[in-house]
Design an enzyme around this catalytic site. Structure first.
Site, PDB file in Angstrom:
ATOM      1  N   ALA A  53     -12.821  -1.826  10.909  1.00  0.00           N
ATOM      2  CA  ALA A  53     -13.451  -2.279  12.156  1.00  0.00           C
ATOM      3  C   ALA A  53     -14.584  -3.268  11.881  1.00  0.00           C
ATOM      4  O   ALA A  53     -14.663  -4.330  12.520  1.00  0.00           O
ATOM      5  CB  ALA A  53     -13.973  -1.071  12.945  1.00  0.00           C
TER       6      ALA A  53
ATOM      7  N   ALA B  52     -22.122   1.150   2.933  1.00  0.00           N
ATOM      8  CA  ALA B  52     -22.780   2.244   2.194  1.00  0.00           C
ATOM      9  C   ALA B  52     -22.316   2.317   0.744  1.00  0.00           C
ATOM     10  O   ALA B  52     -23.046   2.806  -0.109  1.00  0.00           O
ATOM     11  CB  ALA B  52     -22.511   3.566   2.909  1.00  0.00           C
TER      12      ALA B  52
ATOM     13  N   CYS C 145      -5.634   3.282   3.790  1.00  0.00           N
ATOM     14  CA  CYS C 145      -4.276   3.768   4.100  1.00  0.00           C
ATOM     15  C   CYS C 145      -3.384   3.715   2.852  1.00  0.00           C
ATOM     16  O   CYS C 145      -2.366   4.397   2.770  1.00  0.00           O
ATOM     17  CB  CYS C 145      -3.620   2.928   5.190  1.00  0.00           C
ATOM     18  SG  CYS C 145      -4.627   2.774   6.666  1.00  0.00           S
TER      19      CYS C 145
ATOM     20  N   TRP D 223      24.659  -0.971  21.390  1.00  0.00           N
ATOM     21  CA  TRP D 223      23.551  -0.223  22.008  1.00  0.00           C
ATOM     22  C   TRP D 223      22.761   0.337  20.830  1.00  0.00           C
ATOM     23  O   TRP D 223      23.241   1.235  20.148  1.00  0.00           O
ATOM     24  CB  TRP D 223      24.060   0.940  22.875  1.00  0.00           C
ATOM     25  CG  TRP D 223      24.799   0.523  24.092  1.00  0.00           C
ATOM     26  CD1 TRP D 223      26.144   0.548  24.288  1.00  0.00           C
ATOM     27  CD2 TRP D 223      24.231   0.036  25.305  1.00  0.00           C
ATOM     28  NE1 TRP D 223      26.462   0.096  25.531  1.00  0.00           N
ATOM     29  CE2 TRP D 223      25.295  -0.223  26.194  1.00  0.00           C
ATOM     30  CE3 TRP D 223      22.925  -0.218  25.750  1.00  0.00           C
ATOM     31  CZ2 TRP D 223      25.099  -0.722  27.483  1.00  0.00           C
ATOM     32  CZ3 TRP D 223      22.739  -0.705  27.038  1.00  0.00           C
ATOM     33  CH2 TRP D 223      23.821  -0.956  27.888  1.00  0.00           C
TER      34      TRP D 223
HETATM   35  C1  FAD Z   1      -5.531   8.466   2.806  1.00  0.00           C
HETATM   36  C2  FAD Z   1      -5.533   7.798   4.152  1.00  0.00           C
HETATM   37  C3  FAD Z   1      -4.373   7.237   4.645  1.00  0.00           C
HETATM   38  C4  FAD Z   1      -4.368   6.614   5.896  1.00  0.00           C
HETATM   39  N1  FAD Z   1      -3.205   6.059   6.346  1.00  0.00           N
HETATM   40  C5  FAD Z   1      -3.180   5.430   7.546  1.00  0.00           C
HETATM   41  C6  FAD Z   1      -1.993   4.795   7.994  1.00  0.00           C
HETATM   42  O1  FAD Z   1      -0.971   4.798   7.285  1.00  0.00           O
HETATM   43  N2  FAD Z   1      -2.020   4.184   9.210  1.00  0.00           N
HETATM   44  C7  FAD Z   1      -3.149   4.154   9.988  1.00  0.00           C
HETATM   45  O2  FAD Z   1      -3.133   3.577  11.092  1.00  0.00           O
HETATM   46  N3  FAD Z   1      -4.299   4.756   9.581  1.00  0.00           N
HETATM   47  C8  FAD Z   1      -4.344   5.374   8.386  1.00  0.00           C
HETATM   48  N4  FAD Z   1      -5.513   5.957   7.943  1.00  0.00           N
HETATM   49  C9  FAD Z   1      -6.699   5.912   8.807  1.00  0.00           C
HETATM   50  C10 FAD Z   1      -7.418   4.585   8.670  1.00  0.00           C
HETATM   51  O3  FAD Z   1      -7.632   4.308   7.327  1.00  0.00           O
HETATM   52  C11 FAD Z   1      -8.745   4.650   9.426  1.00  0.00           C
HETATM   53  O4  FAD Z   1      -8.461   4.895  10.772  1.00  0.00           O
HETATM   54  C12 FAD Z   1      -9.517   3.328   9.309  1.00  0.00           C
HETATM   55  O5  FAD Z   1      -9.861   3.080   7.968  1.00  0.00           O
HETATM   56  C13 FAD Z   1     -10.784   3.370  10.156  1.00  0.00           C
HETATM   57  O6  FAD Z   1     -11.536   2.225   9.890  1.00  0.00           O
HETATM   58  P1  FAD Z   1     -13.085   2.188  10.244  1.00  0.00           P
HETATM   59  O7  FAD Z   1     -13.555   0.810   9.894  1.00  0.00           O
HETATM   60  O8  FAD Z   1     -13.325   2.666  11.605  1.00  0.00           O
HETATM   61  O9  FAD Z   1     -13.808   3.270   9.304  1.00  0.00           O
HETATM   62  P2  FAD Z   1     -13.732   3.688   7.773  1.00  0.00           P
HETATM   63  O10 FAD Z   1     -12.538   3.144   7.091  1.00  0.00           O
HETATM   64  O11 FAD Z   1     -13.982   5.152   7.737  1.00  0.00           O
HETATM   65  O12 FAD Z   1     -14.988   2.935   7.133  1.00  0.00           O
HETATM   66  C14 FAD Z   1     -16.320   3.203   7.481  1.00  0.00           C
HETATM   67  C15 FAD Z   1     -17.208   2.196   6.783  1.00  0.00           C
HETATM   68  O13 FAD Z   1     -18.551   2.461   7.143  1.00  0.00           O
HETATM   69  C16 FAD Z   1     -19.363   2.540   5.990  1.00  0.00           C
HETATM   70  N5  FAD Z   1     -20.502   3.383   6.363  1.00  0.00           N
HETATM   71  C17 FAD Z   1     -20.499   4.634   6.867  1.00  0.00           C
HETATM   72  N6  FAD Z   1     -21.753   5.027   7.132  1.00  0.00           N
HETATM   73  C18 FAD Z   1     -22.564   3.982   6.800  1.00  0.00           C
HETATM   74  C19 FAD Z   1     -23.958   3.771   6.848  1.00  0.00           C
HETATM   75  N7  FAD Z   1     -24.826   4.701   7.312  1.00  0.00           N
HETATM   76  N8  FAD Z   1     -24.447   2.586   6.420  1.00  0.00           N
HETATM   77  C20 FAD Z   1     -23.630   1.610   5.967  1.00  0.00           C
HETATM   78  N9  FAD Z   1     -22.301   1.777   5.894  1.00  0.00           N
HETATM   79  C21 FAD Z   1     -21.781   2.936   6.323  1.00  0.00           C
HETATM   80  C22 FAD Z   1     -18.425   3.075   4.925  1.00  0.00           C
HETATM   81  O14 FAD Z   1     -18.918   2.824   3.625  1.00  0.00           O
HETATM   82  C23 FAD Z   1     -17.188   2.259   5.263  1.00  0.00           C
HETATM   83  O15 FAD Z   1     -17.302   0.942   4.764  1.00  0.00           O
HETATM   84  C24 FAD Z   1      -5.553   6.579   6.679  1.00  0.00           C
HETATM   85  C25 FAD Z   1      -6.737   7.158   6.188  1.00  0.00           C
HETATM   86  C26 FAD Z   1      -6.741   7.746   4.934  1.00  0.00           C
HETATM   87  C27 FAD Z   1      -8.015   8.363   4.417  1.00  0.00           C
END
Ligand code: FAD
Length: 459
Positions: free
Chosen positions: A12, A34, A43, A440
């Site tokens: 995100a 972080a 993923c 189909w």
């Molecule tokens: C093993 C695994 C397999 C997956 N497979 C799939 C899949 O096949 N398909 C799918 O759609 N989804 C999958 N997912 C889920 C998907 O990876 C997550 O939904 C997605 O990564 C969410 O992205 P995000 O940016 O919201 O958060 P995250 O990826 O959780 O990242 C959070 C970020 O915030 C940072 N952060 C947190 N707190 C702080 C702070 N206080 N200060 C600074 N930085 C901070 C972290 O270091 C990180 O960079 C999988 C997840 C895992 C763990």
């Protein structure tokens, strides 16, 4: 141009920074991360653990140099500690514990999610060094692979039968481990599939040597000589060298909540479709935030990579003054387990009843392509539609890896996105050649079976 600060450097956060820089190449976009792993495809973790992607660095969507070349400033190893809303400032702890603050005009919170383990005694005193692991970040992954490399690990227990538990089961079996997978509910993939399809997933794991035990809650883990012992209810126990707990996640929303942002469903940050939080000029996207559900037309919590990317892009655009709306998620999901693929989109019958629909689910078994052409395999499809309106509400599919399950579920996802009736699937002009499909397609045959089951024959 506004000074945009983003907390979180995964799907995100990075999407937002890229979009902001794309729209305005002179915008100041700073991303606090972080850890040291910005923009990694978490993923892909199971495929590094399995050895299919040998170098963990290859899991990066983009390298640090690529991100910096796009014009964003990355502050790695910078953990945001406090958002001072009145002063428009974020306080952080940087490398070596040094503290600092950064001012913002617009702020995006994209802190993601953190593992949510069940109450298992011993879990908090045992850690990766003892062979007890959780898995969400690249740091967790490197701790796991180091442990596997440095210890004699022959038996592993996975706690949690969701999609990550299944992908990791395959990964650890591929590495040659003997594996037991424990799920507290009566079926695998409980949030994704009906039990009728989940039994096929369980069978596939069994064929590949995984011992699956459903209706089995782990209550404690302890060290036993140089090994580990997990205990369940009723005196059952499992001796192993590694325990992996993958039982779901919760939003990492503390920072936002402390700043005064409203949190809602499961403590996720409350947002509107523009990804605005309840604080002016503070946005949220990804797993830390609520997700607008397109079919239910309300917010829910669906922590997945695909909505995280889209929401980040929307937030990045709107932080620069745009008016983009997040179109909504349907929870569309796919998982590969050995040679089987399971996928789902929309809602299941029980959820549909809770939401006030009058749902019917019809299961069909249809070949993936013409039976006369070698290699045809059956796909089981469960279509859920509303009896009153015939609106398509959900679909679940299961079939062999060659059967294009992922792309077939996407047809249903597209149809639900556009509020289609089930019979309208049959009107779609889909592709056909005998080695790959039928006149189909399987998705249409299943839609026809549903329509037939609910259509009264005129008397
Ligand atoms: C093993 C695994 C397999 C997956 N497979 C799939 C899949 O096949 N398909 C799918 O759609 N989804 C999958 N997912 C889920 C998907 O990876 C997550 O939904 C997605 O990564 C969410 O992205 P995000 O940016 O919201 O958060 P995250 O990826 O959780 O990242 C959070 C970020 O915030 C940072 N952060 C947190 N707190 C702080 C702070 N206080 N200060 C600074 N930085 C901070 C972290 O270091 C990180 O960079 C999988 C997840 C895992 C763990």
């Amino acid at each position: 141009m506004p000074n945009l600060v983003i907390i979180g450097g995964s799907d995100a956060g990075i999407e937002a920074a890229l979009r902001a820089r794309e729209l305005d190449p002179i915008t100041d976009a700073t991303v606090l991360v972080a850890d040291q792993y910005p923009n990694f495809s978490i993923c892909g973790i199971p495929y590094h653990v399995s050895g299919e992607v040998p170098d963990w660095r290859d899991l990066a969507h983009r390298r640090v140099e690529d991100l910096e070349a796009a014009g964003m400033r990355l502050l790695l190893d910078h953990r945001a500690e406090l958002i001072e809303v009145a002063d428009r400032r974020v306080r952080y702890t940087g490398p070596n514990g040094h503290e600092g603050a950064i001012a913002y005009d617009q702020l995006l919170i994209a802190t993601g999610a953190v593992p949510q383990p069940p109450p298992i005694a011993g879990l908090h005193s045992l850690g990766p060094g003892d062979g007890v692991h959780m898995l969400h970040s690249m740091g967790d992954t490197l701790a796991l692979t180091s442990y596997l490399a440095e210890h004699q690990v022959t038996d592993a227990v996975i706690v949690g039968g969701g999609y990550i538990g299944l992908e990791m089961a395959e990964a650890l079996v591929t590495r040659g481990l003997r594996l037991t997978l424990l799920e507290q509910l009566p079926q695998l993939l409980p949030r994704t599939l009906d039990p009728q399809l989940a039994t096929h997933v369980e069978a596939e794991l069994g064929h590949n040597g995984v011992r699956v035990q459903t209706s089995t809650a782990v209550r404690s883990i302890e060290q036993l000589n140089s090994r580990l012992q997990a205990h369940g209810e009723g005196g059952r126990s499992w001796i192993c060298d590694l325990v992996l707990v993958v039982t779901g996640v919760k939003p990492d929303s503390d920072l936002a909540a402390k700043a005064g942002a409203r949190v809602g469903i499961r403590d996720a940050i409350a947002v509107d479709q523009r990804m605005r939080t309840s604080i002016d000029d503070v946005w949220a996207a990804g797993d830390c935030a609520e997700t607008y559900h397109r079919l239910l037309a309300t917010n829910t919590y669906l922590p997945l990579g695909t909505p995280a990317h889209k929401q980040g892009r929307v937030a990045g655009e709107n932080a620069l003054g745009g008016h983009r709306m997040f179109a909504g998620s349907l929870g569309t999901q796919v998982v590969r387990v050995f040679d089987l693929v399971a996928a789902a989109t929309g809602i299941r019958c029980d959820e549909a009843v809770q939401q006030g629909f009058d749902p019917v689910t019809v299961e069909s078994e249809v070949d993936d392509h013409k039976a006369y052409y070698p290699g045809a395999t059956p796909i089981r499809i469960r279509v859920t539609g509303d009896k009153r309106t015939h609106r398509l509400l959900g679909a679940q599919l299961i079939g062999r890896r060659s059967a294009e399950i992922a792309k077939r579920v996407d047809i249903y996802a597209g149809a639900i996105h556009h509020r289609a009736r089930v019979d309208e699937i049959c009107d779609l002009d889909l592709s056909y050649t005998p080695p790959l499909g039928s006149p189909w397609d399987a998705v249409q045959a299943a839609a026809r079976a549903w329509t037939k089951s609910v259509t009264q024959v005129p008397s």
